[in-house]
Write a protein that holds these residues in place. Sequence first.
Motif, PDB file in Angstrom:
ATOM      1  N   ASP A  65       0.845  -1.079  -0.200  1.00 28.89           N
ATOM      2  CA  ASP A  65       0.171   0.037  -0.016  1.00 28.89           C
ATOM      3  C   ASP A  65       0.802   1.292   0.063  1.00 28.89           C
ATOM      4  O   ASP A  65       0.969   1.873   0.954  1.00 28.89           O
ATOM      5  CB  ASP A  65      -0.939  -0.107   1.302  1.00 28.89           C
ATOM      6  CG  ASP A  65      -2.005   0.899   1.206  1.00 28.89           C
ATOM      7  OD1 ASP A  65      -1.927   1.788  -0.035  1.00 28.89           O
ATOM      8  OD2 ASP A  65      -2.632   1.304   1.960  1.00 28.89           O
ATOM      9  N   PHE A  66       1.331   1.765  -1.157  1.00 25.75           N
ATOM     10  CA  PHE A  66       2.077   2.883  -1.214  1.00 25.75           C
ATOM     11  C   PHE A  66       1.223   4.139  -1.563  1.00 25.75           C
ATOM     12  O   PHE A  66       1.655   5.292  -1.371  1.00 25.75           O
ATOM     13  CB  PHE A  66       2.955   2.770  -2.684  1.00 25.75           C
ATOM     14  CG  PHE A  66       2.186   2.587  -3.838  1.00 25.75           C
ATOM     15  CD1 PHE A  66       1.814   3.642  -4.629  1.00 25.75           C
ATOM     16  CD2 PHE A  66       1.709   1.293  -4.361  1.00 25.75           C
ATOM     17  CE1 PHE A  66       1.058   3.627  -5.810  1.00 25.75           C
ATOM     18  CE2 PHE A  66       1.179   1.183  -5.482  1.00 25.75           C
ATOM     19  CZ  PHE A  66       0.677   2.323  -6.336  1.00 25.75           C
TER      20      PHE A  66
ATOM     21  N   MET B  67      -2.443   4.611  -0.026  1.00 27.20           N
ATOM     22  CA  MET B  67      -3.633   5.020   0.951  1.00 27.20           C
ATOM     23  C   MET B  67      -3.198   4.771   2.500  1.00 27.20           C
ATOM     24  O   MET B  67      -3.819   4.738   3.250  1.00 27.20           O
ATOM     25  CB  MET B  67      -4.936   3.995   0.644  1.00 27.20           C
ATOM     26  CG  MET B  67      -5.252   4.301  -0.415  1.00 27.20           C
ATOM     27  SD  MET B  67      -5.968   6.114  -0.994  1.00 27.20           S
ATOM     28  CE  MET B  67      -7.039   6.240   0.163  1.00 27.20           C
ATOM     29  N   MET B  68      -1.762   4.531   2.727  1.00 29.30           N
ATOM     30  CA  MET B  68      -1.201   4.748   4.014  1.00 29.30           C
ATOM     31  C   MET B  68      -1.732   3.248   4.968  1.00 29.30           C
ATOM     32  O   MET B  68      -2.248   3.732   6.062  1.00 29.30           O
ATOM     33  CB  MET B  68      -1.621   5.871   4.848  1.00 29.30           C
ATOM     34  CG  MET B  68      -1.002   7.120   4.268  1.00 29.30           C
ATOM     35  SD  MET B  68       0.876   7.043   4.262  1.00 29.30           S
ATOM     36  CE  MET B  68       1.353   7.436   5.856  1.00 29.30           C
ATOM     37  N   GLY B  69      -1.896   2.131   4.270  1.00 35.59           N
ATOM     38  CA  GLY B  69      -2.588   1.009   4.982  1.00 35.59           C
ATOM     39  C   GLY B  69      -4.049   0.839   4.913  1.00 35.59           C
ATOM     40  O   GLY B  69      -4.566  -0.090   5.001  1.00 35.59           O
ATOM     41  N   GLU B  70      -4.740   1.913   4.422  1.00 39.54           N
ATOM     42  CA  GLU B  70      -6.293   1.787   4.323  1.00 39.54           C
ATOM     43  C   GLU B  70      -6.458   0.659   3.182  1.00 39.54           C
ATOM     44  O   GLU B  70      -7.709   0.309   3.276  1.00 39.54           O
ATOM     45  CB  GLU B  70      -6.776   3.149   3.808  1.00 39.54           C
ATOM     46  CG  GLU B  70      -6.841   4.058   4.801  1.00 39.54           C
ATOM     47  CD  GLU B  70      -7.944   3.792   5.972  1.00 39.54           C
ATOM     48  OE1 GLU B  70      -8.876   3.435   5.874  1.00 39.54           O
ATOM     49  OE2 GLU B  70      -7.482   3.796   7.179  1.00 39.54           O
ATOM     50  N   SER B  71      -5.838   0.532   2.286  1.00 38.37           N
ATOM     51  CA  SER B  71      -6.038  -0.488   1.317  1.00 38.37           C
ATOM     52  C   SER B  71      -6.218  -1.881   1.563  1.00 38.37           C
ATOM     53  O   SER B  71      -6.608  -2.790   1.141  1.00 38.37           O
ATOM     54  CB  SER B  71      -5.313  -0.217  -0.051  1.00 38.37           C
ATOM     55  OG  SER B  71      -3.909  -0.909   0.117  1.00 38.37           O
ATOM     56  N   TYR B  72      -5.737  -2.285   2.734  1.00 39.60           N
ATOM     57  CA  TYR B  72      -5.834  -3.641   3.492  1.00 39.60           C
ATOM     58  C   TYR B  72      -7.400  -3.819   4.106  1.00 39.60           C
ATOM     59  O   TYR B  72      -7.166  -3.957   5.215  1.00 39.60           O
ATOM     60  CB  TYR B  72      -4.643  -3.973   4.288  1.00 39.60           C
ATOM     61  CG  TYR B  72      -3.237  -3.724   3.741  1.00 39.60           C
ATOM     62  CD1 TYR B  72      -2.856  -4.349   2.575  1.00 39.60           C
ATOM     63  CD2 TYR B  72      -2.270  -2.914   4.414  1.00 39.60           C
ATOM     64  CE1 TYR B  72      -1.356  -4.332   1.996  1.00 39.60           C
ATOM     65  CE2 TYR B  72      -0.894  -2.821   3.981  1.00 39.60           C
ATOM     66  CZ  TYR B  72      -0.855  -3.492   2.627  1.00 39.60           C
ATOM     67  OH  TYR B  72       0.572  -3.311   2.009  1.00 39.60           O
ATOM     68  N   HIS B  73      -7.966  -3.675   3.263  1.00 40.61           N
ATOM     69  CA  HIS B  73      -9.406  -3.583   4.003  1.00 40.61           C
ATOM     70  C   HIS B  73     -10.060  -4.801   4.367  1.00 40.61           C
ATOM     71  O   HIS B  73     -10.971  -4.844   5.176  1.00 40.61           O
ATOM     72  CB  HIS B  73     -10.326  -2.902   2.583  1.00 40.61           C
ATOM     73  CG  HIS B  73     -11.734  -2.243   2.929  1.00 40.61           C
ATOM     74  ND1 HIS B  73     -11.551  -1.183   3.921  1.00 40.61           N
ATOM     75  CD2 HIS B  73     -12.981  -2.244   2.630  1.00 40.61           C
ATOM     76  CE1 HIS B  73     -12.848  -0.762   4.294  1.00 40.61           C
ATOM     77  NE2 HIS B  73     -13.750  -1.513   3.319  1.00 40.61           N
ATOM     78  N   ASN B  74      -9.953  -5.875   3.586  1.00 40.01           N
ATOM     79  CA  ASN B  74     -10.177  -7.287   4.135  1.00 40.01           C
ATOM     80  C   ASN B  74      -9.282  -7.543   5.456  1.00 40.01           C
ATOM     81  O   ASN B  74     -10.321  -8.028   6.140  1.00 40.01           O
ATOM     82  CB  ASN B  74      -9.776  -8.139   2.977  1.00 40.01           C
ATOM     83  CG  ASN B  74      -9.978  -9.594   3.383  1.00 40.01           C
ATOM     84  OD1 ASN B  74      -8.964 -10.440   3.880  1.00 40.01           O
ATOM     85  ND2 ASN B  74     -11.244 -10.289   3.360  1.00 40.01           N
ATOM     86  N   ASN B  75      -8.288  -6.997   5.595  1.00 39.23           N
ATOM     87  CA  ASN B  75      -7.621  -7.476   6.856  1.00 39.23           C
ATOM     88  C   ASN B  75      -8.428  -6.616   7.922  1.00 39.23           C
ATOM     89  O   ASN B  75      -8.871  -7.064   9.106  1.00 39.23           O
ATOM     90  CB  ASN B  75      -6.155  -6.769   6.806  1.00 39.23           C
ATOM     91  CG  ASN B  75      -5.285  -7.946   6.023  1.00 39.23           C
ATOM     92  OD1 ASN B  75      -5.888  -8.581   5.451  1.00 39.23           O
ATOM     93  ND2 ASN B  75      -4.095  -7.271   5.934  1.00 39.23           N
TER      94      ASN B  75
ATOM     95  N   PRO C 226       2.015   1.974   6.561  1.00 34.35           N
ATOM     96  CA  PRO C 226       2.829   2.987   6.966  1.00 34.35           C
ATOM     97  C   PRO C 226       2.546   3.776   8.240  1.00 34.35           C
ATOM     98  O   PRO C 226       3.115   4.549   8.757  1.00 34.35           O
ATOM     99  CB  PRO C 226       2.937   3.678   5.633  1.00 34.35           C
ATOM    100  CG  PRO C 226       2.318   3.008   4.771  1.00 34.35           C
ATOM    101  CD  PRO C 226       1.355   1.949   5.229  1.00 34.35           C
ATOM    102  N   ALA C 227       1.201   3.680   8.414  1.00 35.93           N
ATOM    103  CA  ALA C 227       0.527   4.489   9.598  1.00 35.93           C
ATOM    104  C   ALA C 227       0.862   4.093  10.904  1.00 35.93           C
ATOM    105  O   ALA C 227       0.821   4.688  12.011  1.00 35.93           O
ATOM    106  CB  ALA C 227      -1.029   4.877   9.424  1.00 35.93           C
ATOM    107  N   TYR C 228       1.199   2.588  10.881  1.00 41.04           N
ATOM    108  CA  TYR C 228       1.075   1.848  12.196  1.00 41.04           C
ATOM    109  C   TYR C 228       2.462   2.349  12.881  1.00 41.04           C
ATOM    110  O   TYR C 228       2.284   2.463  14.123  1.00 41.04           O
ATOM    111  CB  TYR C 228       1.116   0.292  12.109  1.00 41.04           C
ATOM    112  CG  TYR C 228       1.182  -0.458  13.381  1.00 41.04           C
ATOM    113  CD1 TYR C 228       0.282  -0.293  14.292  1.00 41.04           C
ATOM    114  CD2 TYR C 228       2.131  -1.443  13.330  1.00 41.04           C
ATOM    115  CE1 TYR C 228       0.557  -0.918  15.705  1.00 41.04           C
ATOM    116  CE2 TYR C 228       2.368  -2.115  14.487  1.00 41.04           C
ATOM    117  CZ  TYR C 228       1.536  -1.904  15.591  1.00 41.04           C
ATOM    118  OH  TYR C 228       1.591  -2.631  16.745  1.00 41.04           O
TER     119      TYR C 228
END
Length: 249
Positions: free
Chosen positions: A193-194, A196-204, A224-226
């Motif tokens: 996820d380059f 959306m700062m992690g947001e695209s791991y939507h299933n997780n 990246p936000a974590y």
Amino acid sequence: MIILTFFLAHWYLSVLMQTLFLHRYAAHQMFTMSKGWEKVFYVVTFISQGSSFLSPRAYGIMHRLHHAYADTEEDPHSPKYSKSMMDMMWKTRQFYNDILNNRDTIPAKFKKGVPNWPWMEWFGDRWPVRVAWGTFYVLFYIQFATSPWLFLLLPFHFFMGPVHGAIINWCAHRYGYINFKVDDTAKNLLPFDFLMMGESYHNNHHRYGGRANFGGFRWHEFDPAYPLILLMNKVGIVKLRRGRDEAYM
């Protein structure tokens, strides 16, 4: 170069505030912060989103409904019940405005603990303020744009918050891969996820809604936000709720 730097700065600062403050804090309360820091985040969110400022209060309530009723008729933004991305975003806007203007009939349990700074919520939503931000973007481009095609980026500045919402709420429910079987169509949009700062791991995220780290289930999944949340927790800006670095809601 100046324009592209400005665009990228606006994109990433805006999505960072959306994922940290609106999503992980306002909606999921993955960490706590003082009222003083809450106001700081309000101001930074206002500056970063500019003309497309989204109310943390309304966003938090609406997102809680999305998790409770994902991909049903009560979901505020489901591609399953929309003809197109624009149709979904128009319905989302109406739903959002009803919450913002207290015209909703949403149960009180979905509103518990959401941040609410009434003055900033009011100020950020004023049309003269939104137009002033838009005017600033246009003037900046007039001053620094070196090619006419760069002006095609302006609509993204005007609607930055909704653009980010559309990418996840539409695309991440239609495209991507799945790590976990869930009761809805949430997918991981990008392997890395380059964007959306992690947001695209939507299933997780739909599988483990209270987990502060959206990535980490495959070797290429980096949120990246974590690390920023961990840093803010370490220096005392926020306080991760017990177990939210590993445990689940």
